[in-house]
Design a protein around this motif. Structure first.
Motif, short mmCIF file in Angstrom:
data_model
loop_
_atom_site.label_atom_id
_atom_site.label_comp_id
_atom_site.label_asym_id
_atom_site.label_seq_id
_atom_site.Cartn_x
_atom_site.Cartn_y
_atom_site.Cartn_z
N ALA A 1 0.82 -1.22 0.00
CA ALA A 1 0.00 0.00 0.00
C ALA A 1 0.85 1.26 0.00
O ALA A 1 0.49 2.25 -0.65
N VAL A 2 1.96 1.26 0.74
CA VAL A 2 2.77 2.46 0.90
C VAL A 2 4.21 2.13 0.53
O VAL A 2 4.80 1.21 1.10
N LEU A 3 4.75 2.89 -0.43
CA LEU A 3 6.15 2.74 -0.82
C LEU A 3 6.90 4.01 -0.43
O LEU A 3 6.49 5.10 -0.80
N VAL A 4 7.98 3.85 0.32
CA VAL A 4 8.81 4.98 0.73
C VAL A 4 10.12 4.91 -0.01
O VAL A 4 10.84 3.90 0.09
N GLN A 5 10.43 5.95 -0.78
CA GLN A 5 11.74 6.04 -1.45
C GLN A 5 12.65 6.92 -0.62
O GLN A 5 12.38 8.10 -0.41
N ASP A 6 13.74 6.33 -0.13
CA ASP A 6 14.68 7.06 0.70
C ASP A 6 15.39 8.13 -0.10
O ASP A 6 15.46 8.08 -1.34
N LYS A 7 15.95 9.11 0.61
CA LYS A 7 16.65 10.19 -0.09
C LYS A 7 17.95 9.70 -0.74
O LYS A 7 18.47 10.36 -1.65
#
Length: 605
Positions: free
Chosen positions: A414-420
């Motif tokens: 549901a949620v994808l986090v792309q790191d910096k």
């Protein structure tokens, strides 16, 4: 469990309350393998212990000139020799199997924990410690598991030999039975300082490994500022401390080994001296003396197993403690909550109760934080890692459902986090973009939205298979052949291909120029239309194209609105976005809200 059956279908749930409990849990899960190794160890060591009996019978048969007993003794020697070889071979096979399967179980558990925690793992545990646990510590834990069965068989055989000597020759047997416990307990006072020195060595080695991994990770930056020699000297000092600690630890273990040789030697001298007196008095035969001498000599072998198990435990205990500390990390929800699951797809507004941040469904929300580290932690929280904010902090809600209370797979889908600082794995571009996805976003559309044309050209030029097209171009490890902006845009394309319900981007355009950034902002807005997108940024180009902007200050939402509106009415937001000092921001706000001179004259007229 056989090596051919690895990996485990389910490595189980480890007992991570302490290092010794983790080792005990491993032992319980290997009960069959440990019993098999114990059985073969008893066969091996009993055959070695009984071999002097055959030698004694041989000597006595020669003294008595008995051919029948000499033949019997020769047959026993052949039998014990064959059993020794068989037992030794099978013991080694079973013990090494226990070692490998225990190490594989720990490595599977670590891999599962790494997949569960993702990028938050290195926020909570140093990267060097994770490397040390998954390599050297796993080997030390396996060493203890392997040595345990050999120690158990040695202890059983030692007790059996002492009892047999008391029965076979009571006078000498009593001396041996009293001397062996003394030999075993003599090294106990030396074990605590040896363990402390070994712990000190491992701690220093762990710090040196962490320093080395951090230096390698930042080598490009160090070369840019000329800091290689500084960090090299730091690592040189750390490695010398490790060497000195290792020498101090080795001295203590050498002392223990010397004691393990000296005291049994004294016992052997005492037994021989006393036995010779008994033989001279006619109270025992020459063959019996040879048998007792051989059995006492055999006792030197299991005593070495006692030394090894003490050393293995002292090394494996802190290793198991570190492994338990990593394996004890978890999402804020309990395993019971996590296994309950959630029916249906997760959709709706994304809301963080801790900060008050709301990202409406289907809109592009830009988040501005004055602190980049706080932005990174908040981005991780939006991915369902509420533990990063501390104990007792409520979970982020998606459509009213707590993310840390649903199965991990559902939360990740549901949620994808792309790191910096996203990582590109080596392989072809097609393999990079071959990720779990909805199928609604083609790779070509994602690459176009992320403005990857120059990256594709660069990959095609550097690839040996350039004629096969850019998708067949190979990416080197971590994308080192590409510039920082090209790596960032390819990672963005990979995230866009995934097409999650909620996409969280942490500074996705920090390494590109303003013209490219403007085109990326338009491309992401177009491709993510109707999907929830949260972008952590302070770039005016991205902020101006967001549906709404949320300004987070001191861990709480301070303002919400359009970018132009917040610029006019919020002094702190204005300073953060324009990177101005407070005085410059105040002066610009006053000038923007004060009427021009001509307007003042007209108004006065």
């Amino acid at each position: 469990m056989h090596i051919r059956d690895l990996p485990y279908a389910d490595p189980g749930r480890p007992d991570v309350r302490s290092g010794p409990r983790l080792l005990l849990w491993l032992g319980r899960n290997q009960l069959g393998g440990q019993l098999k190794a114990l059985l073969w160890g008893v066969v091996h060591m009993s055959s070695v212990a009984l071999f002097p009996l055959a030698v004694g019978l041989t000597v006595q048969a020669v003294v008595d000139r008995s051919g029948a007993r000499l033949a019997l003794a020769g047959g026993l020697m052949a039998l014990f020799g064959a059993l020794t070889a068989l037992g030794d071979t099978m013991l080694h096979r079973a013990a090494v199997t226990n070692w490998i399967t225990a190490a594989a179980r720990i490595q599977q558990l670590l891999a599962r924990k790494t997949a569960e925690l993702g990028a938050t793992l290195t926020r909570r545990v140093a990267a060097g410690e994770v490397v040390a646990v998954s390599t050297g510590d796993v080997e030390k834990i396996g060493w203890f598991v392997e040595a345990l069965s050999r120690f158990a068989s040695a202890a059983f055989t030692t007790v059996a030999v002492c009892v047999a000597l008391v029965v076979y020759q009571p006078a000498l047997g009593a001396v041996v039975a009293l001397g062996v416990p003394v030999l075993t307990l003599a090294v106990l006072p030396l074990l605590p300082p040896a363990t402390r020195r070994a712990d000190e060595q491992r701690d220093k080695a762990g710090r040196a490994t962490e320093l080395a991994s951090d230096t390698v990770a930042g080598l490009r930056v160090l070369r840019g500022i000329g800091g290689e020699e500084l960090f090299l000297s730091r690592y040189r000092r750390a490695s010398q401390e490790v060497r000195r600690a290792a020498v101090r630890s080795a001295r203590m273990w050498a002392l223990i080994a010397a004691v393990q040789v000296l005291l049994p030697g004294l016992l052997l001298i005492a037994v021989v001296w006393y036995g010779v007196g008994l033989a001279r008095d006619g109270r025992m035969g020459v063959g019996e003396l040879v048998t007792v001498y051989g059995m006492v000599t055999f006792l030197l072998f299991p005593l070495r197993q006692f030394e090894e198990i003490a050393m293995a435990y002292s090394f494996s205990r802190p290793s198991a403690q570190r492994a338990a500390r990593v394996l004890a990390l978890h999402r804020t929800a309990s395993p019971e909550q996590d296994s309950e699951g959630h029916e249906g797809a997760l959709t709706g507004d994304l809301y963080d109760p801790a900060t008050g941040l709301l990202a409406p469904a289907g809109e592009m929300t830009a988040v501005v934080c004055g602190d980049p580290d706080a932005a990174g932690l908040l981005a991780e929280r939006l991915g369902g890692h509420a533990a990063e904010a501390g104990e007792g902090v409520p979970s982020v809600l998606l459509g009213g459902v707590a993310l840390d209370a649903v199965p991990l797979d559902a939360a990740r889908a549901a949620v994808l986090v792309q790191d910096k600082d996203p990582v590109l794995l080596s392989g072809t571009l097609a393999e990079l973009l071959d990720v779990p996805c909805s199928g609604a976003v083609p790779a070509e559309a994602a690459l176009e939205a992320a403005e990857c044309r120059d990256a594709l050209d660069s990959l095609a030029r550097s690839s040996a298979a350039g004629s096969a097209g850019p998708m067949a171009a190979r990416i080197t490890e971590r994308g080192r052949s590409l510039s920082g902006g090209q790596r960032q845009r390819l990672a963005l394309a990979r995230s866009l291909v995934t097409d999650p319900e909620v996409l969280v981007l942490d500074e996705p355009t920090s390494a590109v120029d303003s013209h490219t950034e403007a085109r990326i902002a338009e491309g992401v807005r177009r491709l993510r239309h109707g999907r929830t997108t949260v972008v952590f940024t302070s770039s005016p180009l991205l902020l101006d194209r967001a549906d709404r902007v949320v300004f987070v200050r001191d861990g709480r939402v301070a303002a919400v609105g359009a970018h132009s509106e917040l610029l006019r009415r919020d002094r702190v937001y204005h300073a953060v976005v324009t990177r101005q000092t407070d005085e410059e921001s105040d002066r610009e706000l006053v000038e923007s809200t004060t009427p021009a001179a001509g307007e003042q004259i007209e108004e006065s007229a």
